[in-house]
Design a protein around this motif. Structure first.
Motif, PDB file in Angstrom:
ATOM      1  N   LYS A   1       0.963  -0.837   0.124  1.00 23.00           N
ATOM      2  CA  LYS A   1      -0.238  -0.129  -0.355  1.00 23.00           C
ATOM      3  C   LYS A   1       1.029   1.534  -0.333  1.00 23.00           C
ATOM      4  N   PRO A   2       0.453   2.123  -0.582  1.00 25.35           N
ATOM      5  CA  PRO A   2       1.139   3.543  -0.970  1.00 25.35           C
ATOM      6  C   PRO A   2       0.751   4.108   0.531  1.00 25.35           C
ATOM      7  N   ILE A   3       1.857   4.823   1.118  1.00 25.26           N
ATOM      8  CA  ILE A   3       1.895   5.879   1.715  1.00 25.26           C
ATOM      9  C   ILE A   3       2.105   7.524   1.834  1.00 25.26           C
TER      10      ILE A   3
ATOM     11  N   PRO B   1       6.679  11.689  -1.578  1.00 26.20           N
ATOM     12  CA  PRO B   1       5.299  12.243  -1.751  1.00 26.20           C
ATOM     13  C   PRO B   1       3.825  11.321  -1.992  1.00 26.20           C
ATOM     14  N   GLU B   2       5.158   9.860  -1.913  1.00 23.11           N
ATOM     15  CA  GLU B   2       4.366   8.277  -2.057  1.00 23.11           C
ATOM     16  C   GLU B   2       5.368   7.803  -1.988  1.00 23.11           C
ATOM     17  N   VAL B   3       4.926   6.433  -0.914  1.00 18.38           N
ATOM     18  CA  VAL B   3       6.188   5.196  -0.641  1.00 18.38           C
ATOM     19  C   VAL B   3       5.669   4.355   0.023  1.00 18.38           C
ATOM     20  N   LYS B   4       5.508   3.065  -0.838  1.00 18.22           N
ATOM     21  CA  LYS B   4       5.223   1.903  -0.204  1.00 18.22           C
ATOM     22  C   LYS B   4       5.743   1.484   0.956  1.00 18.22           C
ATOM     23  N   ALA B   5       4.936   0.967   1.565  1.00 16.88           N
ATOM     24  CA  ALA B   5       4.720   0.445   2.971  1.00 16.88           C
ATOM     25  C   ALA B   5       5.758  -0.314   3.649  1.00 16.88           C
ATOM     26  N   GLN B   6       6.414  -0.973   2.601  1.00 12.14           N
ATOM     27  CA  GLN B   6       7.433  -2.462   2.782  1.00 12.14           C
ATOM     28  C   GLN B   6       8.810  -1.235   2.183  1.00 12.14           C
ATOM     29  N   GLU B   7       8.782  -0.251   1.449  1.00 16.09           N
ATOM     30  CA  GLU B   7       9.808   0.217   0.796  1.00 16.09           C
ATOM     31  C   GLU B   7      10.210   1.142   1.691  1.00 16.09           C
ATOM     32  N   LEU B   8       9.926   1.974   2.531  1.00 13.24           N
ATOM     33  CA  LEU B   8       9.715   2.313   3.819  1.00 13.24           C
ATOM     34  C   LEU B   8      10.541   1.617   4.836  1.00 13.24           C
ATOM     35  N   VAL B   9       9.576   0.686   4.953  1.00 17.27           N
ATOM     36  CA  VAL B   9      10.832  -0.552   5.847  1.00 17.27           C
ATOM     37  C   VAL B   9      11.540  -1.087   5.596  1.00 17.27           C
ATOM     38  N   ASP B  10      11.947  -0.992   4.629  1.00 16.45           N
ATOM     39  CA  ASP B  10      13.593  -1.347   3.628  1.00 16.45           C
ATOM     40  C   ASP B  10      14.296  -0.293   3.834  1.00 16.45           C
ATOM     41  N   ASN B  11      13.726   1.189   3.808  1.00  9.43           N
ATOM     42  CA  ASN B  11      14.823   2.264   3.577  1.00  9.43           C
ATOM     43  C   ASN B  11      15.182   2.542   5.436  1.00  9.43           C
ATOM     44  N   LEU B  12      14.518   2.280   6.067  1.00  7.43           N
ATOM     45  CA  LEU B  12      14.312   2.953   7.786  1.00  7.43           C
ATOM     46  C   LEU B  12      15.693   1.350   7.881  1.00  7.43           C
ATOM     47  N   MET B  13      15.571   0.596   7.651  1.00 12.22           N
ATOM     48  CA  MET B  13      16.461  -0.829   8.081  1.00 12.22           C
ATOM     49  C   MET B  13      17.895  -0.285   7.181  1.00 12.22           C
ATOM     50  N   ASP B  14      18.144   0.277   6.241  1.00 15.30           N
ATOM     51  CA  ASP B  14      19.114   1.885   5.483  1.00 15.30           C
ATOM     52  C   ASP B  14      19.411   1.660   6.428  1.00 15.30           C
ATOM     53  N   GLN B  15      19.175   2.464   6.821  1.00 15.01           N
ATOM     54  CA  GLN B  15      18.962   4.255   7.641  1.00 15.01           C
ATOM     55  C   GLN B  15      19.795   4.077   9.036  1.00 15.01           C
ATOM     56  N   ILE B  16      19.832   2.775   9.757  1.00 16.26           N
ATOM     57  CA  ILE B  16      20.255   2.250  11.165  1.00 16.26           C
ATOM     58  C   ILE B  16      20.898   0.960  10.347  1.00 16.26           C
ATOM     59  N   LYS B  17      21.822   0.888   9.546  1.00 11.64           N
ATOM     60  CA  LYS B  17      22.599  -0.083   9.293  1.00 11.64           C
ATOM     61  C   LYS B  17      23.882   0.177   9.866  1.00 11.64           C
ATOM     62  N   PRO B  18      24.582   1.868   9.726  1.00  2.10           N
ATOM     63  CA  PRO B  18      25.304   1.873  10.677  1.00  2.10           C
ATOM     64  C   PRO B  18      25.126   1.846  12.134  1.00  2.10           C
ATOM     65  N   PHE B  19      24.656   1.744  12.743  1.00  2.81           N
ATOM     66  CA  PHE B  19      24.264   1.988  14.072  1.00  2.81           C
ATOM     67  C   PHE B  19      24.097  -0.285  14.990  1.00  2.81           C
ATOM     68  N   LYS B  20      23.861  -0.685  13.993  1.00  2.00           N
ATOM     69  CA  LYS B  20      24.601  -2.338  14.315  1.00  2.00           C
ATOM     70  C   LYS B  20      23.374  -2.477  14.508  1.00  2.00           C
ATOM     71  N   PRO B  21      22.142  -2.558  15.134  1.00  5.84           N
ATOM     72  CA  PRO B  21      20.508  -3.003  16.087  1.00  5.84           C
ATOM     73  C   PRO B  21      20.825  -4.952  15.993  1.00  5.84           C
ATOM     74  N   THR B  22      20.432  -5.099  16.673  1.00 10.07           N
ATOM     75  CA  THR B  22      20.701  -6.792  16.862  1.00 10.07           C
ATOM     76  C   THR B  22      18.786  -7.289  17.228  1.00 10.07           C
ATOM     77  N   PHE B  23      18.110  -8.076  16.632  1.00  9.67           N
ATOM     78  CA  PHE B  23      16.924  -8.486  16.290  1.00  9.67           C
ATOM     79  C   PHE B  23      16.806 -10.041  17.236  1.00  9.67           C
ATOM     80  N   THR B  24      15.573  -9.525  17.738  1.00 10.43           N
ATOM     81  CA  THR B  24      14.780 -11.757  18.269  1.00 10.43           C
ATOM     82  C   THR B  24      13.389 -11.021  17.385  1.00 10.43           C
ATOM     83  N   LEU B  25      13.880 -12.476  16.498  1.00  7.70           N
ATOM     84  CA  LEU B  25      11.969 -11.786  16.120  1.00  7.70           C
ATOM     85  C   LEU B  25      11.609 -12.994  16.583  1.00  7.70           C
ATOM     86  N   GLY B  26      10.098 -13.091  16.002  1.00  9.97           N
ATOM     87  CA  GLY B  26       9.323 -14.184  16.664  1.00  9.97           C
ATOM     88  C   GLY B  26       9.156 -14.863  18.126  1.00  9.97           C
TER      89      GLY B  26
END
Lengths: 106, 334
Positions: free
Chosen positions: B49-51, B58-83
């Motif tokens: 869905k576009p946001i 002006p328009e960004v797909k929801a998954q694209e925004l998430v992918d961009n955020l993941m790129d943006q935070i990469k320098p700070f090496k976050p760690t994850f526990t998923l599921g």
């Protein structure tokens, strides 16, 4: 304004009056009336948390659309007159209808 | 035990951006989310869905925004526990917290940030007697490790994409796969539906249409599932596992038990820094509430920036925070 009846999860019925000239959806009116409707997706017919069953007035309101059926199909249970409230416009077609809440109660 | 500065509960857009704001202040983050992927409802519910109200897009797909955020935070090496779902928070004598998940993963952090959106996405459960009795003993709502089903008998129930996809996948792994669906046709992806009909026609799976789950049997562990078809005939299937796949629905979950002030499924916060009533616990994004609250991603981003500046004093109690612009200092990775 249109008037219709809402039945909550406990079977309590209440008459609701809503303006039919503001482009509102039934989901928005239910939320504004403090019913426990999550509407997780905000009204895009993508989550089915605003699931309702039309008890009376189903002929006027018509059947669920394809996007609604896609979501309803994912639920453990739905009914022949199930709808997603976010896809039901507040219009004169709702006058006198009886709507039963079916979405998750939280 | 995982050790970090900030433990963020919820890996939706606001939780992800909070990593960036923390990183600018040299604070490390670990994120925990019950969904198996990052992105929260953007990835789970409406990835395509576009946001239209993200500043600068002006328009960004929801998954694209998430992918961009993941790129943006990469320098700070976050760690994850998923599921995994956070079940307990335990305050330590020095003020820090130990977080424990339902799978017993433990995270030690100086500060807790709840960016839980609408809560925990829990599987929808069909109304069958004794269903909960067999949870973990044959009934499961998620396929975390497909190998667990190798050479086993599996019944799947549901008609959506995940039911179709897992039926296809498990047909190659399990000894016997049965898919139970209440209708005659599938509304899910036509390709997947065609594949499932093919598998059934070739005898690779059993496909039982127009039938509903009725009853579960077994002594301790599940060993049979009773169905009822539209002519009200009962069919009993021997099985080791039942996987009901009826989508996910958000619940506030264990957050309700952490001593926070909750108003209508949202956590009350102080708008000076989005702190909760409990010291070192903050709440940002859709999960919080305050006078004038708007549930918008952009508001959550704002809350993340303010909140991290407030949290600095707990991570670096002896340092003075000096505010810096990224245009001046750039982004200094860890």
């Amino acid at each position: 304004m249109v008037k219709f009846i809402v039945e909550d999860h406990d079977g309590n019925r209440q008459e609701i009056e809503a303006p039919d000239d503001m482009g509102l959806s039934l989901m928005e009116v239910l939320k504004a009336s403090e019913y426990p409707v999550l509407a997780t997706c905000g009204g895009m017919a993508l989550c089915a948390t605003c699931h309702v069953e039309v008890i009376e007035g189903e002929d006027e309101l018509g059947e669920a659309t394809d996007p609604e059926l896609d979501q309803l199909e994912n639920l453990p249970e739905y009914f022949p007159t199930s709808r997603l409230a976010c896809q039901v416009r507040i219009s004169p077609l709702l006058e006198g209808a009886v709507i039963r809440l079916r979405g998750e109660d939280n | 035990m995982i050790t970090t500065d900030i433990c963020i509960i919820g890996a939706g857009p606001v939780g992800l951006f909070a990593v960036f704001e923390a990183g600018l202040l040299k604070m490390r983050c670990h994120l925990i989310d019950y969904l198996p992927q990052v992105g929260g409802q953007l990835s789970e519910i409406y990835p395509q869905k576009p946001i239209y109200d993200i500043p600068g897009y002006p328009e960004v797909k929801a998954q694209e925004l998430v992918d961009n955020l993941m790129d943006q935070i990469k320098p700070f090496k976050p760690t994850f526990t998923l599921g995994e779902r956070v079940d307990h928070l335990a305050k330590q004598s020095d003020g820090s917290f130990i977080v424990t998940t339902n799978d017993k993963t433990q995270v030690h952090a100086q500060v807790i940030v709840i960016a839980g959106g609408l809560g925990v996405f829990e599987p929808r459960k069909p109304a069958i007697e004794k269903l909960e009795h067999f949870e973990g003993k044959g009934v499961t709502y998620m396929v975390k490790n497909p190998e667990a089903f190798r050479d086993k008998k599996v019944v799947l129930a549901g008609g959506g994409d995940s039911a179709l996809d897992w039926t296809i996948y498990l047909s190659k792994v399990a000894q016997k796969v049965t898919l139970v669906h209440r209708n005659e046709t599938f509304r899910g992806a036509p390709d997947s539906a065609a594949k499932v009909f093919d598998l059934a026609n070739n005898g690779k799976i059993d496909l039982i249409l127009s039938a509903n789950l009725k009853e579960l049997g077994g002594n301790g562990h599940l060993n049979s599932v009773k169905l009822e078809n539209k002519s009200k005939e009962e069919i009993t299937i021997d099985t080791d596992y039942l996987i009901p796949l009826f989508g996910l629905s958000p619940k506030l979950g264990p957050i309700a038990d952490w001593g926070l002030n909750i108003d209508k499924n949202a956590i009350e916060v102080d708008t000076r820094d989005y702190s909760t009533g409990v010291e070192r616990i903050y709440a940002i994004g859709d999960i919080n509430t305050y006078p004038g609250k708007l549930k918008l991603i952009l508001c959550g981003f704002h809350e993340a920036a303010i909140m991290m500046h407030s949290a600095f004093k707990y991570v670096y109690p002896d340092q003075k925070l000096s505010f810096k612009y990224t245009t001046v200092n750039g982004v200094n990775s860890f």
